[in-house]
Design an enzyme around this catalytic site. Structure first.
Site, PDB file in Angstrom:
ATOM      1  N   ARG A   1       8.390  38.377  18.499  1.00 52.90           N
ATOM      2  CA  ARG A   1       8.797  37.720  19.740  1.00 52.90           C
ATOM      3  C   ARG A   1       9.341  36.334  19.390  1.00 52.90           C
ATOM      4  O   ARG A   1       8.674  35.532  18.737  1.00 52.90           O
ATOM      5  CB  ARG A   1       7.612  37.568  20.687  1.00 52.90           C
ATOM      6  CG  ARG A   1       8.028  36.889  22.004  1.00 52.90           C
ATOM      7  CD  ARG A   1       6.903  36.116  22.624  1.00 52.90           C
ATOM      8  NE  ARG A   1       7.344  35.437  23.846  1.00 52.90           N
ATOM      9  CZ  ARG A   1       6.655  34.464  24.429  1.00 52.90           C
ATOM     10  NH1 ARG A   1       5.514  34.045  23.911  1.00 52.90           N
ATOM     11  NH2 ARG A   1       7.115  33.899  25.526  1.00 52.90           N
TER      12      ARG A   1
ATOM     13  N   GLU B   1       4.883  43.456  27.294  1.00 51.94           N
ATOM     14  CA  GLU B   1       5.892  42.851  26.420  1.00 51.94           C
ATOM     15  C   GLU B   1       5.820  43.410  25.004  1.00 51.94           C
ATOM     16  O   GLU B   1       6.851  43.606  24.359  1.00 51.94           O
ATOM     17  CB  GLU B   1       5.711  41.325  26.396  1.00 51.94           C
ATOM     18  CG  GLU B   1       6.009  40.653  27.732  1.00 51.94           C
ATOM     19  CD  GLU B   1       5.618  39.195  27.737  1.00 51.94           C
ATOM     20  OE1 GLU B   1       6.508  38.346  27.560  1.00 51.94           O
ATOM     21  OE2 GLU B   1       4.413  38.905  27.932  1.00 51.94           O
TER      22      GLU B   1
ATOM     23  N   ARG C   1       2.642  22.943  33.239  1.00 52.07           N
ATOM     24  CA  ARG C   1       4.022  22.492  33.387  1.00 52.07           C
ATOM     25  C   ARG C   1       4.320  22.160  34.844  1.00 52.07           C
ATOM     26  O   ARG C   1       3.863  22.849  35.751  1.00 52.07           O
ATOM     27  CB  ARG C   1       5.001  23.563  32.905  1.00 52.07           C
ATOM     28  CG  ARG C   1       4.891  23.910  31.433  1.00 52.07           C
ATOM     29  CD  ARG C   1       5.922  24.969  31.065  1.00 52.07           C
ATOM     30  NE  ARG C   1       5.802  25.417  29.693  1.00 52.07           N
ATOM     31  CZ  ARG C   1       5.725  26.698  29.320  1.00 52.07           C
ATOM     32  NH1 ARG C   1       5.755  27.649  30.234  1.00 52.07           N
ATOM     33  NH2 ARG C   1       5.611  27.018  28.046  1.00 52.07           N
TER      34      ARG C   1
ATOM     35  N   HIS D   1      10.726  34.607  29.281  1.00 47.44           N
ATOM     36  CA  HIS D   1       9.970  35.785  29.736  1.00 47.44           C
ATOM     37  C   HIS D   1      10.887  36.992  29.979  1.00 47.44           C
ATOM     38  O   HIS D   1      10.516  37.921  30.700  1.00 47.44           O
ATOM     39  CB  HIS D   1       9.209  35.495  31.047  1.00 47.44           C
ATOM     40  CG  HIS D   1       8.095  34.511  30.916  1.00 47.44           C
ATOM     41  ND1 HIS D   1       7.734  33.660  31.944  1.00 47.44           N
ATOM     42  CD2 HIS D   1       7.272  34.217  29.887  1.00 47.44           C
ATOM     43  CE1 HIS D   1       6.724  32.899  31.561  1.00 47.44           C
ATOM     44  NE2 HIS D   1       6.433  33.217  30.313  1.00 47.44           N
TER      45      HIS D   1
ATOM     46  N   ASN E   1       3.452  37.893  17.850  1.00 46.43           N
ATOM     47  CA  ASN E   1       3.788  36.829  18.800  1.00 46.43           C
ATOM     48  C   ASN E   1       3.100  35.572  18.290  1.00 46.43           C
ATOM     49  O   ASN E   1       1.913  35.359  18.527  1.00 46.43           O
ATOM     50  CB  ASN E   1       3.305  37.203  20.202  1.00 46.43           C
ATOM     51  CG  ASN E   1       3.662  36.160  21.251  1.00 46.43           C
ATOM     52  OD1 ASN E   1       4.182  35.092  20.939  1.00 46.43           O
ATOM     53  ND2 ASN E   1       3.361  36.458  22.499  1.00 46.43           N
TER      54      ASN E   1
END
Length: 409
Positions: free
Chosen positions: A90, A383, A240, A179, A7
């Protein structure tokens, strides 16, 4: 099969080496602040983790350090790089091109690069990780697992924006989500915990961390999600803004004499919990400050919970009900106060949080009352396991196809 899961971030390289037959993590770690003089490399599992100060000018050099740590030193996981059978990457943005994970070839690399403008920090980093693997592990099969592919099931009414249709045709402006790998895992595990067929359930999955997203999964199909064209949309997050009035962008540009790029940076990196509290993007620090009486920290805390509550309500309406709500990631798994605020007042909807169960920590667990019509579950996301599983499946399919072709020739 041993699968190396990567990742890659703009200045980081996170990894796990997973054995799929035994479902065990053989090694994990992260290279942080890649390209900086303060670069460091953490390697090892739990109490065996070591921190190594190491020079990493770029991701290629970081990859070399990762592979060296996997095959040498006190925490080595394998004796040789030959024991790494495949690599799973990823990749955040797969656009309209990929509705599932795929073997990486030149076409896939071209499309990942093309889509980088929708996720510039993530897709470009993924490409650096892919190129580093090509250099150090030539010939090893690699698989791209896209955050967006899970949401290719969304109907046009959910993924289209109410802007001139020509802009969709010209630039493919639509909701892609993010996600997705996490939401897919959470939904599958929820069905197991509930002991119900996956295809019979209405689920709302909440990935709540520094980055946040919520998805509606109706009878096994993702029907809506909070992130949009980019990961900026939807919930309030660590840095964010999430969804805001679009006119705010032009207003700030006019009144603060800022460029489009500067406003984009403001909304992505300086807003959310950090922007409101003025303290941190980390909810733990914001919580501490709020409990010490800081009014802006308290406001940030309440805004975050209210943002989640509103999306839960939206998705109950979209699906016409819900069987279970799943919480995961750093905030969802660990912050009992935030969970309490999110579910406060939802009792009339059949969503009843058990205050004692909510205080428990660690592992998969149910935190709703025994008589709650809607189950509230906490599930640590995995994940990396999903990426490893997809890589395993795709590589085996590819090898089986080659064997079949060879037998026919």
């Amino acid at each position: 099969m041993n699968v190396l899961v990567l990742n890659a971030g703009s200045s980081s390289l996170k990894y796990q080496l997973v054995n799929l037959e035994t479902k065990t993590v053989l090694a994990k770690g992260i290279c942080e602040r890649v390209g900086s003089k303060e670069a460091s490399h953490k390697h090892g599992i739990d109490e065996n983790e070591i921190v190594i100060d190491a020079e990493m000018a770029d991701h290629n050099q970081a990859m070399g350090l990762v592979l060296d740590a996997l095959v040498s030193g006190p925490n080595k996981a394998v004796d040789s790089l030959d024991e790494i059978d495949a690599v799973g990457h990823r990749v955040v943005q797969g656009g309209k091109y990929f509705d599932r994970s795929v073997l990486i070839d030149d076409y896939v690399i071209e499309k990942i690069d093309e889509l980088a403008e929708l996720a510039p920090l993530h897709n470009k980093a993924a490409l650096m990780g892919i190129e580093a693997c090509r250099a150090y592990l030539p010939g090893k099969p690699m698989v791209a697992v896209f955050d967006t592919s899970y949401f290719q099931t969304l109907a046009p009414k959910a993924y289209m924006y109410p802007i001139p249709y020509e802009l969709y045709e010209k630039h493919a402006i639509r909701k892609y989500g993010a996600h997705g790998t996490s939401h897919r895992y959470l939904a599958e595990r929820a069905a197991v915990m509930l002991d119900e067929p996956f295809d019979d359930l209405k689920l709302i999955t909440c990935h709540l961390g520094n980055g946040c997203s919520i998805s509606a999964i109706d009878h096994g199909i993702a029907v809506d999600t909070s992130m949009g064209l980019t990961p900026l949309d939807g919930l309030m997050m660590g840095t964010r803004s999430g969804a805001i009035d679009p006119a705010i962008v032009t207003f700030i540009m006019d009144h603060e004499d800022m460029s489009a790029s500067e406003v984009n940076d403001l909304l992505n990196k300086k807003s959310g919990l950090l922007g409101i509290s003025g303290i941190s993007n980390d909810l733990r620090s914001v919580r501490t400050a709020s409990e010490e009486g800081d009014e802006r920290a308290q406001l940030a805390y309440e805004m975050y919970s209210n943002s989640v509550k509103k999306y839960i309500g939206q998705y109950i309406a979209v699906m016409g009900g819900v069987d279970a709500i799943v919480l995961s990631a750093g905030v969802g798994e660990n912050c009992d106060k935030m969970r309490r605020l999110i579910f406060a007042g939802l009792q009339p909807l059949g969503i009843v949080l058990d205050l004692e169960k909510n205080k428990a920590r660690g592992g998969e667990r149910t935190i709703s009352t025994d008589d709650s019509a809607v189950q509230i579950l906490v599930i640590p996301t995995e994940e990396e396991y999903m990426i490893a599983r997809d890589t395993f499946d795709i590589v085996h399919e590819s090898l089986a196809g080659r064997d079949a072709a060879a037998a026919l020739s």
